[in-house]
Structure formats: C-alpha cells, structure tokens
Design a protein around this motif. Structure first.
Motif, short mmCIF file in Angstrom:
data_model
loop_
_atom_site.label_atom_id
_atom_site.label_comp_id
_atom_site.label_asym_id
_atom_site.label_seq_id
_atom_site.Cartn_x
_atom_site.Cartn_y
_atom_site.Cartn_z
N ARG A 17 0.83 -1.21 0.00
CA ARG A 17 0.00 0.00 0.00
C ARG A 17 0.86 1.26 0.00
O ARG A 17 0.49 2.28 -0.58
CB ARG A 17 -0.95 0.01 1.20
CG ARG A 17 -0.28 0.07 2.56
CD ARG A 17 -1.33 0.09 3.66
NE ARG A 17 -0.70 0.23 4.98
CZ ARG A 17 -1.38 0.29 6.11
NH1 ARG A 17 -2.70 0.25 6.09
NH2 ARG A 17 -0.75 0.40 7.26
N ASP A 18 2.05 1.19 0.63
CA ASP A 18 2.95 2.35 0.63
C ASP A 18 3.51 2.58 -0.76
O ASP A 18 3.59 3.72 -1.23
CB ASP A 18 4.08 2.14 1.63
CG ASP A 18 3.61 2.20 3.08
OD1 ASP A 18 2.53 2.76 3.33
OD2 ASP A 18 4.32 1.66 3.95
N TRP A 19 3.93 1.50 -1.43
CA TRP A 19 4.47 1.63 -2.78
C TRP A 19 3.39 2.11 -3.76
O TRP A 19 3.64 2.98 -4.59
CB TRP A 19 5.08 0.32 -3.23
CG TRP A 19 5.50 0.30 -4.68
CD1 TRP A 19 5.12 -0.59 -5.63
CD2 TRP A 19 6.40 1.20 -5.34
NE1 TRP A 19 5.71 -0.30 -6.83
CE2 TRP A 19 6.50 0.79 -6.69
CE3 TRP A 19 7.13 2.32 -4.91
CZ2 TRP A 19 7.30 1.46 -7.62
CZ3 TRP A 19 7.91 2.99 -5.84
CH2 TRP A 19 7.99 2.57 -7.17
N GLU A 20 2.20 1.58 -3.65
CA GLU A 20 1.12 1.98 -4.55
C GLU A 20 0.81 3.47 -4.41
O GLU A 20 0.43 4.13 -5.37
CB GLU A 20 -0.13 1.16 -4.27
CG GLU A 20 -0.01 -0.30 -4.69
CD GLU A 20 -1.14 -1.16 -4.15
OE1 GLU A 20 -2.04 -0.61 -3.48
OE2 GLU A 20 -1.12 -2.39 -4.39
N ALA A 21 0.99 4.02 -3.19
CA ALA A 21 0.69 5.43 -2.96
C ALA A 21 1.71 6.36 -3.61
O ALA A 21 1.38 7.49 -3.98
CB ALA A 21 0.62 5.71 -1.46
N ILE A 22 2.95 5.89 -3.75
CA ILE A 22 4.00 6.78 -4.28
C ILE A 22 4.47 6.37 -5.67
O ILE A 22 5.16 7.16 -6.34
CB ILE A 22 5.21 6.84 -3.33
CG1 ILE A 22 5.90 5.47 -3.23
CG2 ILE A 22 4.80 7.35 -1.96
CD1 ILE A 22 7.19 5.49 -2.42
N ALA A 23 4.14 5.17 -6.14
CA ALA A 23 4.68 4.65 -7.40
C ALA A 23 4.45 5.58 -8.59
O ALA A 23 5.39 5.84 -9.36
CB ALA A 23 4.11 3.26 -7.68
N PRO A 24 3.22 6.11 -8.79
CA PRO A 24 3.03 6.98 -9.97
C PRO A 24 3.96 8.19 -9.96
O PRO A 24 4.52 8.55 -10.99
CB PRO A 24 1.56 7.40 -9.85
CG PRO A 24 0.91 6.31 -9.08
CD PRO A 24 1.95 5.88 -8.08
N TYR A 25 4.14 8.78 -8.79
CA TYR A 25 5.01 9.95 -8.70
C TYR A 25 6.47 9.54 -8.93
O TYR A 25 7.20 10.24 -9.65
CB TYR A 25 4.87 10.62 -7.34
CG TYR A 25 5.81 11.80 -7.17
CD1 TYR A 25 5.58 12.99 -7.86
CD2 TYR A 25 6.92 11.71 -6.35
CE1 TYR A 25 6.45 14.07 -7.73
CE2 TYR A 25 7.79 12.78 -6.21
CZ TYR A 25 7.55 13.95 -6.91
OH TYR A 25 8.42 15.01 -6.79
N VAL A 26 6.91 8.44 -8.35
CA VAL A 26 8.29 8.00 -8.50
C VAL A 26 8.60 7.71 -9.97
O VAL A 26 9.63 8.15 -10.51
CB VAL A 26 8.57 6.75 -7.63
CG1 VAL A 26 9.94 6.15 -7.97
CG2 VAL A 26 8.50 7.11 -6.15
N HIS A 27 7.71 6.97 -10.64
CA HIS A 27 7.91 6.67 -12.06
C HIS A 27 8.01 7.96 -12.88
O HIS A 27 8.87 8.09 -13.76
CB HIS A 27 6.75 5.82 -12.60
CG HIS A 27 6.76 4.40 -12.13
ND1 HIS A 27 7.89 3.61 -12.14
CD2 HIS A 27 5.76 3.62 -11.64
CE1 HIS A 27 7.58 2.40 -11.68
NE2 HIS A 27 6.30 2.38 -11.37
N ASP A 28 7.15 8.92 -12.56
CA ASP A 28 7.14 10.19 -13.30
C ASP A 28 8.45 10.95 -13.09
O ASP A 28 9.02 11.50 -14.05
CB ASP A 28 5.95 11.03 -12.86
CG ASP A 28 5.90 12.38 -13.55
OD1 ASP A 28 5.83 12.42 -14.79
OD2 ASP A 28 5.94 13.41 -12.85
N VAL A 29 8.92 11.02 -11.84
CA VAL A 29 10.15 11.74 -11.55
C VAL A 29 11.34 11.12 -12.29
O VAL A 29 12.14 11.82 -12.92
CB VAL A 29 10.43 11.76 -10.03
CG1 VAL A 29 11.87 12.19 -9.75
CG2 VAL A 29 9.47 12.70 -9.33
N VAL A 30 11.46 9.80 -12.22
CA VAL A 30 12.58 9.13 -12.87
C VAL A 30 12.54 9.36 -14.38
O VAL A 30 13.57 9.63 -15.02
CB VAL A 30 12.59 7.63 -12.54
CG1 VAL A 30 13.65 6.90 -13.37
CG2 VAL A 30 12.84 7.41 -11.05
#
Length: 289
Positions: A17-30
């Motif tokens: 649940r922690d990864w799902e909450a930040i994954a879209p933002y992390v992918h976008d930043v990278v």
C-alpha cells in the motif's frame, strides 16, 4: 511519459500500500529526471523511492517543490539514513541533489549551498502562530474547530510528531495541577506536559468529546498518515501548516527557556542531543525567556 519495461518492473521492499501510494510519482520523476542527469533509471529509482516515502511520512505533498526541496533532501539524509555508512549516504545525497537541481533549477542550487551542515527547520514566528490560531477558530463546525485547536495544542504545546498527533487518545490526557499531560503511546512512549499557553485548544477538545476518543478527528482509525494533510487541504491556512515546523517551534521554545537537556530529550522522545542540531540556529543566545 513512456516507461521502459525495467522501470515498470521496479518494485522496492516496502508494504504494497505504501508503494502503490507513491509509485506513480516515482515513475514520473525518474522519467523526467533521467535525461537531465548523469545517472540512469536503475541508479535513480532506489534514492527517489526512499525520499518520496519519507516525504509522505512527513505529511508533505508528493510534488517536486516539496519532495526535492533541499531542506527535505538534507533532512532525509541526516535523519532517515543515519544508520548508513558515509559512502552510501554520500552516494544517495549526490543522486538526489542532481535530481533536485534538475527539477527545481537555480533555486535548489542556491539552497544546497546555503544549508551547510545543519538541517534547520524554521520555527513559526509569533505572527504565523497567531495566523494559524485564527485559521483553527474559523473552521466550519465544532468538530473541525476543536480538531484544529487540538492539532495546534499538541504540535505547538507538546511537540508531538504528526503520527503521534493522529494516534493521540483523549483518555491518555491527564492533569497534574494546572498542567495537561499527554501520554504518548508508541515507539517513543512518554509523558509530555502541554505548555499552558497552548492548552486551551486541547481543553476545548476534551470538553467537546467528553474526554473520550481521538484528540484529532472523531471518525478516524489512527492509522491514516495523510489525515492531517487531508484536513488542512480543505481549508488551507494562509500560513502552510507543517507538523515538523510546529515541533521545531516547541523545541526552540524549550531551549530558549533553558529546559534541562535531559528533560527535554525525554519529553521530546529523542535519543541524543544531536537531533537538536537542526534547530540550534534559531535559539536565543540571550538570557532565558
């Protein structure tokens, strides 16, 4: 933006649940940062993921200006990675700094130069504290008004972290003479006297809730780390409300009063005086107030 198969397959070791909450933002930043820095996606993902997770736990929004603010990056390196060896910390710091500078530009470069060794969290001024009090009184219902008041009482008056404020139960608030005592549960269990200049809001909450239930937000369950952010975002005060700045204000206030160091570390839930380094630049050097 298009993500490579290796990027989409990246999966850190953290709760789903922690990864799902930040994954879209992390992918976008990278995806945005990789063409602008000398590091590839494989090198960026672990550092960006940890910083985004840390920022979310600090109740700050997942936006470049918050996540990659040099002060947030330094705070993450200093406190979250304290157990890492120097080489690992320096590697992660270098990657995050390059991403910060790529995304935020010259402002980030200037801030990194100004930070030096101390990660200083600026306390609220007297005027800013008054503005936040006015915001709490302007809420649209008694539930919201007393929740906002208790939030300020526990932040400015007891120096609780955001997570501790969310978990605070009114049954764990007692009185010792004229002083309210907050019994803080969890990893840093302790008794914290609430400063009397900030206890009015908590007393109002105790009366409204008949001394039972959550100190902040009646219908919560104690585990929503975004609870404060969500509450503030609905009727955002003119002065941004951040629990870490309230805690910094509380720490500086005690240092200005010359509260004995061992007593302050105990009620703050801190293990060593090094954790106070980030607020020392704001402590009054004159006589105790």
């Amino acid at each position: 933006m298009f993500l490579s198969m290796s990027s989409r397959a990246y999966r850190p070791q953290m709760a789903s649940r922690d990864w799902e909450a930040i994954a879209p933002y992390v992918h976008d930043v990278v995806a945005r940062a990789e063409p602008l820095v000398t590091y590839d996606a494989r090198e960026l993902y672990p550092a960006v993921t940890r910083l985004a997770h840390f920022t979310r736990a600090e109740y700050a929004p997942l936006a470049d200006a918050s996540v990659f603010d040099p002060y947030m990056v330094n705070r993450f390196i200093t406190h979250h990675l304290a157990g890492y060896n120097r080489a690992s910390r320096n590697t992660i710091r270098a990657r995050l700094r390059r991403v910060s500078e790529a995304l935020l530009g010259d402002d980030a470069i200037g801030k990194f130069k100004a930070l030096g060794k101390a990660d200083a969290v600026t306390p609220y001024s007297v005027a800013e504290q008054a503005s936040l009090e006015s915001w709490s009184r302007a809420q649209t219902s008694e539930e919201r008004r007393t929740s906002a008041a208790a939030l300020l009482s526990l932040g400015f008056g007891a120096g609780l972290t955001g997570a501790e404020i969310i978990r605070q139960r009114l049954e764990d608030i007692s009185e010792a003479g004229a002083t309210l005592i907050a019994r803080v549960a969890g990893e840093n269990e302790r008794d914290v006297p609430v400063l009397q200049e900030w206890d009015e809001g908590l007393r109002a909450r105790l009366q409204f809730m008949d001394r039972q239930g959550w100190a902040f937000r009646t219908d919560q369950r104690g585990g929503n780390i975004n609870l404060i952010t969500d509450f503030v975002s609905r009727t955002g005060p003119e002065v941004p409300l951040q629990t870490r700045r309230m805690r910094a204000t509380w720490l500086v206030g005690h240092l200005d009063r010359r509260t004995p160091l061992k007593a302050l570390l105990r009620i703050a839930g801190l293990q060593s005086a090094e954790a106070l380094d980030r607020v020392l630049p704001f402590v009054n050097d004159g006589p105790a107030r």
